[in-house]
Each structure stands twice: as C-alpha cells, then as structure tokens.
Design a protein around this motif. Structure first.
Motif, PDB file in Angstrom:
ATOM      1  N   ARG A  50      23.565  18.633  49.049  1.00 31.42           N
ATOM      2  CA  ARG A  50      23.954  18.247  47.680  1.00 31.42           C
ATOM      3  C   ARG A  50      23.841  16.737  47.478  1.00 31.42           C
ATOM      4  O   ARG A  50      23.369  16.270  46.440  1.00 31.42           O
ATOM      5  N   ARG A  51      24.252  15.966  48.490  1.00 32.48           N
ATOM      6  CA  ARG A  51      24.128  14.510  48.379  1.00 32.48           C
ATOM      7  C   ARG A  51      22.660  14.084  48.377  1.00 32.48           C
ATOM      8  O   ARG A  51      22.275  13.147  47.665  1.00 32.48           O
ATOM      9  N   ASP A  54      21.221  14.503  44.877  1.00 33.57           N
ATOM     10  CA  ASP A  54      21.582  13.393  43.996  1.00 33.57           C
ATOM     11  C   ASP A  54      20.800  12.126  44.340  1.00 33.57           C
ATOM     12  O   ASP A  54      20.269  11.454  43.458  1.00 33.57           O
ATOM     13  N   HIS A  57      16.996  12.759  43.629  1.00 30.55           N
ATOM     14  CA  HIS A  57      16.697  13.321  42.303  1.00 30.55           C
ATOM     15  C   HIS A  57      15.820  14.571  42.423  1.00 30.55           C
ATOM     16  O   HIS A  57      14.772  14.689  41.787  1.00 30.55           O
TER      17      HIS A  57
END
Length: 94
Positions: A50-51, A54, A57
């Motif tokens: 998940r990181r 982010d 992108h």
C-alpha cells in the motif's frame, strides 16, 4: 509467477527516485528497497504494498489462480454415484 521487484525498480527510475528517497517515502531502509527490487523471495506485506502504491503512484492487483491438478482421481462405483447425485441432482442414475 513474475517477480514484482523489477517492475518496482523500473517505476522508481521512471519517477527519478533514488533507492534512498523511495526508502524515506516508505519509511524503510535503502537496503529494504534493494531487497524488494532484487530478491524475488522477499516477503512484501500488504502494508508495504500500500505504501509502494502511494509512493510510486501505481495500483497493485493481486490475482490468485488455482493450478490444474496433475493427477487423476480414482473413484469406485459408490463414490461416483454419490458424486453424480450431489453435483447433478436431476441426472438419472439408471
């Protein structure tokens, strides 16, 4: 299964990020980023994925597929009749 590490490395380079910078964004060491990119057996947890989404992108899609069975299953008459009755209740067994 295709390793995800080279894809992460390409995306990092495309964004012009060093391993150290990506590590800062992820809250991990530069060595961890190197492990993610180069070690196909490195265990990527969902939190890190998940990181990464982010920071890079991107979106990761996880697909799970069942491998076809490599052996056949032998059934006796009784097991076969029970299987047919259970799986195909409208099929006649005469």
């Amino acid at each position: 299964m295709k390793p995800v590490g080279p894809l992460i490395e390409r995306r990092r380079l495309l964004l012009g990020l060093s391993r150290a910078e990506l590590g800062r964004r992820l809250g991990v060491s530069t060595q961890t980023v190197l492990n993610v990119e180069r070690d196909p057996s490195y265990n990527l947890g969902t939190s890190l994925l998940r990181r990464l989404e982010d920071a890079l992108h991107v979106t990761f899609d996880v697909v799970m597929k069942e491998h076809p069975m490599s052996t056949s299953i032998q059934m006796g008459n009784d097991e076969f009749i029970l299987y047919i009755r259970k799986s195909h209740p409208t099929c006649t067994t005469t």
